[in-house]
Scaffold this motif. Sequence first.
Motif, PDB file in Angstrom:
ATOM      1  N   UNK A 468      13.872  73.339  14.481  1.00  0.00           N
ATOM      2  CA  UNK A 468      13.349  72.035  14.886  1.00  0.00           C
ATOM      3  C   UNK A 468      14.401  70.952  14.726  1.00  0.00           C
ATOM      4  N   UNK A 469      15.221  71.044  13.689  1.00  0.00           N
ATOM      5  CA  UNK A 469      16.293  70.061  13.516  1.00  0.00           C
ATOM      6  C   UNK A 469      17.240  70.096  14.706  1.00  0.00           C
ATOM      7  N   UNK A 470      17.618  71.297  15.109  1.00  0.00           N
ATOM      8  CA  UNK A 470      18.499  71.436  16.264  1.00  0.00           C
ATOM      9  C   UNK A 470      17.825  70.939  17.535  1.00  0.00           C
ATOM     10  N   UNK A 471      16.527  71.177  17.646  1.00  0.00           N
ATOM     11  CA  UNK A 471      15.785  70.797  18.852  1.00  0.00           C
ATOM     12  C   UNK A 471      15.695  69.288  18.998  1.00  0.00           C
ATOM     13  N   UNK A 472      15.227  68.609  17.965  1.00  0.00           N
ATOM     14  CA  UNK A 472      15.051  67.163  18.091  1.00  0.00           C
ATOM     15  C   UNK A 472      16.386  66.434  18.163  1.00  0.00           C
ATOM     16  N   UNK A 473      17.396  66.953  17.490  1.00  0.00           N
ATOM     17  CA  UNK A 473      18.728  66.364  17.621  1.00  0.00           C
ATOM     18  C   UNK A 473      19.228  66.483  19.053  1.00  0.00           C
ATOM     19  N   UNK A 474      18.942  67.611  19.686  1.00  0.00           N
ATOM     20  CA  UNK A 474      19.335  67.819  21.077  1.00  0.00           C
ATOM     21  C   UNK A 474      18.588  66.862  21.997  1.00  0.00           C
ATOM     22  N   UNK A 475      17.285  66.731  21.787  1.00  0.00           N
ATOM     23  CA  UNK A 475      16.507  65.790  22.597  1.00  0.00           C
ATOM     24  C   UNK A 475      17.125  64.391  22.531  1.00  0.00           C
ATOM     25  N   UNK A 476      17.411  63.932  21.322  1.00  0.00           N
ATOM     26  CA  UNK A 476      17.937  62.571  21.172  1.00  0.00           C
ATOM     27  C   UNK A 476      19.309  62.456  21.832  1.00  0.00           C
ATOM     28  N   UNK A 477      20.151  63.431  21.610  1.00  0.00           N
ATOM     29  CA  UNK A 477      21.498  63.381  22.194  1.00  0.00           C
ATOM     30  C   UNK A 477      21.443  63.331  23.710  1.00  0.00           C
ATOM     31  N   UNK A 478      20.434  63.977  24.296  1.00  0.00           N
ATOM     32  CA  UNK A 478      20.339  64.042  25.750  1.00  0.00           C
ATOM     33  C   UNK A 478      19.527  62.898  26.331  1.00  0.00           C
ATOM     34  N   UNK A 479      19.253  61.893  25.511  1.00  0.00           N
ATOM     35  CA  UNK A 479      18.659  60.666  26.024  1.00  0.00           C
ATOM     36  C   UNK A 479      17.169  60.528  25.881  1.00  0.00           C
ATOM     37  N   UNK A 480      16.509  61.477  25.233  1.00  0.00           N
ATOM     38  CA  UNK A 480      15.060  61.389  25.044  1.00  0.00           C
ATOM     39  C   UNK A 480      14.763  60.365  23.951  1.00  0.00           C
ATOM     40  N   UNK A 481      13.908  59.402  24.268  1.00  0.00           N
ATOM     41  CA  UNK A 481      13.642  58.324  23.316  1.00  0.00           C
ATOM     42  C   UNK A 481      12.151  58.067  23.075  1.00  0.00           C
ATOM     43  N   UNK A 482      11.263  58.697  23.818  1.00  0.00           N
ATOM     44  CA  UNK A 482       9.842  58.382  23.689  1.00  0.00           C
ATOM     45  C   UNK A 482       9.171  59.183  22.576  1.00  0.00           C
ATOM     46  N   UNK A 483       9.769  59.079  21.368  1.00  0.00           N
ATOM     47  CA  UNK A 483       9.153  59.630  20.164  1.00  0.00           C
ATOM     48  C   UNK A 483       9.690  58.851  18.978  1.00  0.00           C
ATOM     49  N   UNK A 484       9.060  59.004  17.848  1.00  0.00           N
ATOM     50  CA  UNK A 484       9.479  58.290  16.641  1.00  0.00           C
ATOM     51  C   UNK A 484      10.709  58.986  16.078  1.00  0.00           C
ATOM     52  N   UNK A 485      11.876  58.698  16.665  1.00  0.00           N
ATOM     53  CA  UNK A 485      13.080  59.443  16.310  1.00  0.00           C
ATOM     54  C   UNK A 485      13.618  59.062  14.941  1.00  0.00           C
ATOM     55  N   UNK A 486      13.398  57.824  14.503  1.00  0.00           N
ATOM     56  CA  UNK A 486      13.838  57.451  13.148  1.00  0.00           C
ATOM     57  C   UNK A 486      13.009  58.195  12.103  1.00  0.00           C
ATOM     58  N   UNK A 487      11.692  58.174  12.278  1.00  0.00           N
ATOM     59  CA  UNK A 487      10.831  58.869  11.333  1.00  0.00           C
ATOM     60  C   UNK A 487      11.064  60.362  11.344  1.00  0.00           C
ATOM     61  N   UNK A 488      11.260  60.933  12.538  1.00  0.00           N
ATOM     62  CA  UNK A 488      11.498  62.373  12.650  1.00  0.00           C
ATOM     63  C   UNK A 488      12.811  62.753  11.980  1.00  0.00           C
ATOM     64  N   UNK A 489      13.852  61.948  12.201  1.00  0.00           N
ATOM     65  CA  UNK A 489      15.129  62.255  11.565  1.00  0.00           C
ATOM     66  C   UNK A 489      15.009  62.229  10.047  1.00  0.00           C
ATOM     67  N   UNK A 490      14.384  61.195   9.521  1.00  0.00           N
ATOM     68  CA  UNK A 490      14.254  61.090   8.064  1.00  0.00           C
ATOM     69  C   UNK A 490      13.479  62.269   7.493  1.00  0.00           C
ATOM     70  N   UNK A 491      12.437  62.686   8.196  1.00  0.00           N
ATOM     71  CA  UNK A 491      11.646  63.819   7.729  1.00  0.00           C
ATOM     72  C   UNK A 491      12.469  65.101   7.726  1.00  0.00           C
ATOM     73  N   UNK A 492      13.186  65.374   8.819  1.00  0.00           N
ATOM     74  CA  UNK A 492      14.002  66.587   8.896  1.00  0.00           C
ATOM     75  C   UNK A 492      15.159  66.553   7.900  1.00  0.00           C
ATOM     76  N   UNK A 493      15.771  65.386   7.724  1.00  0.00           N
ATOM     77  CA  UNK A 493      16.866  65.265   6.754  1.00  0.00           C
ATOM     78  C   UNK A 493      16.360  65.522   5.340  1.00  0.00           C
ATOM     79  N   UNK A 494      15.162  65.041   5.042  1.00  0.00           N
ATOM     80  CA  UNK A 494      14.598  65.283   3.713  1.00  0.00           C
ATOM     81  C   UNK A 494      14.361  66.783   3.498  1.00  0.00           C
ATOM     82  N   UNK A 495      13.793  67.454   4.487  1.00  0.00           N
ATOM     83  CA  UNK A 495      13.550  68.888   4.343  1.00  0.00           C
ATOM     84  C   UNK A 495      14.850  69.672   4.200  1.00  0.00           C
TER      85      UNK A 495
END
Length: 815
Positions: A468-495
């Motif tokens: 999932x970390x690889x997936x959401x990082x890929x989404x963001x890198x490829x320009x996907x923005x319609x999700x809570x990317x700050x909250x998702x990043x913090x959650x994945x970084x914590x895990x």
Amino acid sequence: MSTSSARRPAGQRTRLVLSGLALGATVAAVLPGPAAQAAAPAPSDAATAVSHPTDYVDPFIGTTNGGNTYPGATRPYGMIGWSPTSTKGDQTSTGAANGYEYNVTRMRGLSLTHVNGAGCNPGAAGDVPIMPFAGDVTSSPTADTKDETYAANFSHDNERAEPGRYAVRLDSGAGADLAVGERSGVADFSFPAGKPASLLFRTSNSLNGSEDAHTEIDRKNRKATGWVKTGAFCGRRANGGTNNRKSYYKLYFSASFDRTFATTGTWRDGDVSPGSTSADGGEGYATGADRAGRGSGGWVGFDTGSDRDVRMRIGISYVSRSGAEDNLRREISPRADVDDIASGARAAWDRELRSVRTTGGTDAQRTAFYTALYHSLMQPNLISDADGRYPGMDGATHRLARGQGAQYSNFSGWDQYRAQIQLLALLKPRIAGDFAQSLYNFARQNGGVWDRWVHINGPTHVMTGDPTAATLATFYAMGVRNFDYEGAFESLARQATVPHEDGWSDAGCPGQCEGQRPNLAEYLRLHYAPQDTCHCWGGAAETLEDAVADDALGRWAKLLGRDREAAYFAERGTWWRNVYDPDATDGAGYIRARNADGSWVAPFSPGSDLGFAQGTSATYTWMVPQDVPGLAAAMGGRARAAERLDAFFHKPDGSWSVKGGDPLRYDPTNEPGIHAPWLYNALGQPWKTQATVREIVNTVYGTGPAGLPGNDDLGTMSAWYVFSALGIYPQTPGSANLLLGTPLFPQALLDRPGGTDIRISAPEADAEHAYVSGVRLNGRNHDRSWAGSGLTLKGGSLDYRLATQPDRDWATDLP
């Protein structure tokens, strides 16, 4: 040579009207059947872009050879996937993980839900098989443990499929024609003259079994309703198959009919109750004799003396029966027939598949390409109702997050993050964003833990790593923005940085270990996952997977402006080096598992899977897409690494070895090595990528039921083909860079939102021109074998000049 479906002229629409025994002839006349694979482009097509891609989709591709696709009716990202459940002679043996095997021509029902290409056998879903039966029900169908009475043979001559529609005539004379909305469907069931007509609802008979089920028949309102409580994905596989034999969802259904019932009845286990209108009981999650004869369901019978066609409308929901009925009411009008719904489904698929409009190529190439794109865009799958409600991972009912369009599920992370995720982000960023938000919603409902294989609302823990970390990082890198990317990043970084108690559990190991980051504390201490204390599938595989995920998190952090975290995770992305043994196999150097005391796990062989997950050291040694220069340096330099890679794709005599079956060489049937053909680009020998990819495209993929190399894994293998045919491929997770190969078609337009279209031109593209001799990126000469993020994010043009022989001068200089 493979076979494929005969192509209909562009724009032609089908009209399939069932009329009792005429079904077989009607189906054969209007839907595509097997035909010889085309070997040359149709002259009229050479300069014409495909306008109706559904004309080239063959849903039977991948239905044998372990592809585990299904041919039934579904819409893009749909909740319902209405497709047959085959039987090899008992209620638990279907012949394939997904319930349909092309070479098993006996059917026990048409099930409402499926997952495309999952590998566990049986896989997932296959809920509520509905069986048209030409006879009276005089005994319990569940007691028919060998499927001798209440199943029927069929011929592929009397079976047809197209996007959104499926039809079959059984040897019993009964038949079905199905078309679907997103969460609903309509069916015409036909019955032979002079025989009783019954419709069986095998409510408890999901592919993996069920904990409980309920069937209710409402004579007054001409309805059959119910639910099944089930789950258990992969529950018979890892660790003896006992850890995941549990329920995590209910599927509700509500079916209404165009006529009154002549008979009704129900059954439970071996008991049959004619005239009854209610039944309960599950099958359990055992196998074979331990499950045989268990379960419940019901039937409705019809007087077909004057009209042998029975119409049924059905809605489904993971929330409630009322949700199923509301979904049906919103999606299918009371007067809509199968043709109406099928036409809408074809239009929906045409819209999705027109995301890539190709020109030229052979019929076989178009069929392989658009079927692969079709399979790639079958998922993620809706689990939210039309009103926005969905079942959460905590078991409660939730509503969509603010701004979220739908809740999606069916995330085969270990597979999808390597290709399907990138294709989704590239072509369908809105869907990708809703999917990212969906996974984040699940994590918050699951105590902050992200699961690597999510089915409906169930954390199944299947496979390894932190995809999932690889997936959401890929989404963001490829320009996907319609999700809570700050909250998702913090959650994945914590895990990834704070150990969780699940990480010390061995429950489910090896294949379904509970921890998102198994034994993270030890991983952080040693900088690798120790084989003897990792609580994971395999220490070497876990280390490589986590290094990819961490590198992707570092790239994401950098894009977010979080420089400290970016540097930290980027450094962790190099920890693959700690499981690279330069002395393995007389100094050749291989990825190898090691123990907590630092010792290498012995004995060692490059063809061994000790310390790995569904692969060998020979394959996993190449699984460092984030640091190919570092891997090459460890091997003794780029030239030496290229020689090693040559041996990975060729036998000692120089012949190709790209079809699998050799533990020392490339395996196209599983994910750890599917990026390897593209590694030559980073080694300064891109012509070898071009030759290798073309060899795989030509010999491993194809048309016909055996047209996929193995499990499609929720569109992953199909996405590999789509990228390869376009002449581009994702460089590494967390990046928007695209590697460049040889296009299969003279022209392709990637029709993307916001003015970011990508145009690919390769006028010389044909069977002989397999090599690149020049590229212009946005009109300027381009001498690198990859394109930076600008092409992905802003769009542009790639103009290829192709050649019949390798060009050893183009794109060989590397930084």
